[in-house]
Structures are given as C-alpha cells and as structure tokens.
Design an enzyme around this catalytic site. Sequence first.
Site, PDB file in Angstrom:
ATOM      1  N   SER A  55      38.406 -46.401  -7.690  1.00  0.00           N
ATOM      2  CA  SER A  55      37.004 -46.452  -7.516  1.00  0.00           C
ATOM      3  C   SER A  55      36.450 -46.086  -8.947  1.00  0.00           C
ATOM      4  O   SER A  55      35.328 -46.588  -9.165  1.00  0.00           O
ATOM      5  CB  SER A  55      36.256 -45.585  -6.589  1.00  0.00           C
ATOM      6  OG  SER A  55      36.828 -44.356  -6.639  1.00  0.00           O
ATOM      7  N   GLY A  92      39.746 -46.693  -3.411  1.00  0.00           N
ATOM      8  CA  GLY A  92      40.815 -45.874  -2.571  1.00  0.00           C
ATOM      9  C   GLY A  92      42.053 -46.310  -3.075  1.00  0.00           C
ATOM     10  O   GLY A  92      43.007 -45.523  -2.420  1.00  0.00           O
ATOM     11  N   ASN A 120      43.517 -40.519  -6.648  1.00  0.00           N
ATOM     12  CA  ASN A 120      43.493 -40.274  -5.248  1.00  0.00           C
ATOM     13  C   ASN A 120      44.816 -39.600  -4.543  1.00  0.00           C
ATOM     14  O   ASN A 120      44.802 -39.273  -3.506  1.00  0.00           O
ATOM     15  CB  ASN A 120      43.438 -41.875  -4.537  1.00  0.00           C
ATOM     16  CG  ASN A 120      41.978 -42.454  -4.506  1.00  0.00           C
ATOM     17  OD1 ASN A 120      41.054 -41.402  -4.428  1.00  0.00           O
ATOM     18  ND2 ASN A 120      41.619 -43.605  -4.832  1.00  0.00           N
ATOM     19  N   ASP A 203      28.355 -37.544  -4.253  1.00  0.00           N
ATOM     20  CA  ASP A 203      29.596 -36.864  -3.641  1.00  0.00           C
ATOM     21  C   ASP A 203      30.094 -35.993  -4.682  1.00  0.00           C
ATOM     22  O   ASP A 203      31.223 -35.370  -4.466  1.00  0.00           O
ATOM     23  CB  ASP A 203      30.529 -38.244  -3.369  1.00  0.00           C
ATOM     24  CG  ASP A 203      30.823 -39.082  -4.729  1.00  0.00           C
ATOM     25  OD1 ASP A 203      30.382 -38.746  -5.691  1.00  0.00           O
ATOM     26  OD2 ASP A 203      31.361 -40.230  -4.263  1.00  0.00           O
ATOM     27  N   HIS A 206      31.963 -39.506  -8.265  1.00  0.00           N
ATOM     28  CA  HIS A 206      31.860 -40.959  -8.842  1.00  0.00           C
ATOM     29  C   HIS A 206      30.512 -40.726  -9.836  1.00  0.00           C
ATOM     30  O   HIS A 206      29.582 -40.313  -9.558  1.00  0.00           O
ATOM     31  CB  HIS A 206      31.635 -41.980  -7.873  1.00  0.00           C
ATOM     32  CG  HIS A 206      32.908 -41.974  -7.083  1.00  0.00           C
ATOM     33  ND1 HIS A 206      32.968 -41.475  -5.926  1.00  0.00           N
ATOM     34  CD2 HIS A 206      33.824 -42.883  -7.263  1.00  0.00           C
ATOM     35  CE1 HIS A 206      34.146 -41.955  -5.270  1.00  0.00           C
ATOM     36  NE2 HIS A 206      34.769 -42.548  -6.151  1.00  0.00           N
TER      37      HIS A 206
END
Length: 228
Positions: A55, A92, A120, A203, A206
């Site tokens: 991402s 993801g 991730n 978040d 990002h």
Amino acid sequence: MQTILKFRYFLALLCIISCGDSQEKKGGEKNETSVESVTSNIKTEDKTILFFGNSLTAGYGLDTEEAFPALIQNRLDSLGLNYTAINSGVSGETTSGGLNRLGWVLNQKVDVFVLELGANDGLRGIPLQETKNNLQQMIDLVRNKNPETKIILTGMQIPPNMGADYTTEFKYMYPKLAEKNNIALIPFLLEGVAGNPELNLEDGIHPTAEGQKIVRDNVWSVLKNVLK
C-alpha cells in the site's frame, strides 16, 4: 496530461491485510485499489521502472497521481528521460503474496525493479527468516528472468510492538540483503515521514500527498544513480 497518459497503474488485487490494519479495525474500512490496464500506449522506446510493493507504493488513501511512482514519472518527464514508471503496488501485500504474483508481473520487460515489501510481514510478526527468504527468492526471480535488470531494495522499519530484537533484526535485514546481492538500497523508504502526524493519514502509517513527495525524494536519491 503527458504524465497521466504515460503513467500506468499496473496491477490491483483484493487486499489480504493492509499496512493500516489497525485503521480497518477502528473504522471498518476496506482497502480499495484502482485497476487500470497496462495494454495502453506505453512508448516502445521507453524503458520500464517497475515499482513492486504494498500500500505504500499503491498510494493507499490517495489518488493514483499522488503516489510516489507517479511523482517519479513526473520527475522523469521533466528531465526528458524515456522511462515509464509502473505502479505495481497492492494494498495488504506480504512478501509471500508478492512472491506468488511476481512471475506474472515479470512477463513484461523490466529495466529497473524497485522492491518494496516486508512491512506487512513485520506488522504481522511473520518470522524474519521467512520474510528474508521470500525477498531473496524475488530477487533471484528477477535476475533469472533478465540478468540485466537493475534492482533496488527499499529498506523499511517497524514500530517496536514485536519486541526490540525482532524490530532491530527487521531493520538490518534490508542492508544485509542488499549487500549480499550487490544491489542498490534505499535505507528507509519513509525517512522524514514516519512518525510525523502532519505527513501521515489518520492511521499514522500511510503518507499523505505531502508525505508521498518526501518518499519520492527518498526514492529518487538512489534511483537517479541507477539510471545513469
């Protein structure tokens, strides 16, 4: 307009888990990745830079044109360099998922391969040896497909949630792989962005559009030397 026509958003896939998994848990939002065909008009004389990642590469939460691969395309165009930047970021994506789809991605000719995966894995606490092996296999696949392809590995760091030992080993996994394979390394993709609330989405993971500009500069500082 030239940049928009030239830049191609290469691949999208249903997400497994995003780097912003915590945001999904809070807001119940699902990652969405735009889909655009690569069969459109890429100039035959152009060389290809493939940004292969998660991402962070895809530009989660932003328009495609705001993600750092598109910003790199702008830089290339402004300098009159005949390269097409392809955004193959999937929200993801883990190193395991990347390894599974890499063979298909390499069906096209790639002159520069920028490998941005592993974050991730770290957030999930996947064993570091497994992540390292997956990254190594991807490097090997690229070289086996075309030994002339130049590879850039993007270093990543993670919060200390998994403990000091795991966090430290994760950080140094990237320079060790780069040295072992004699490939270029971006020491930390999110240098100057990570931990700054003004440069990250809600978040905290990002980058915002402004944050992506800094990421672009981090990438360009290494990429420009590879293109020479």
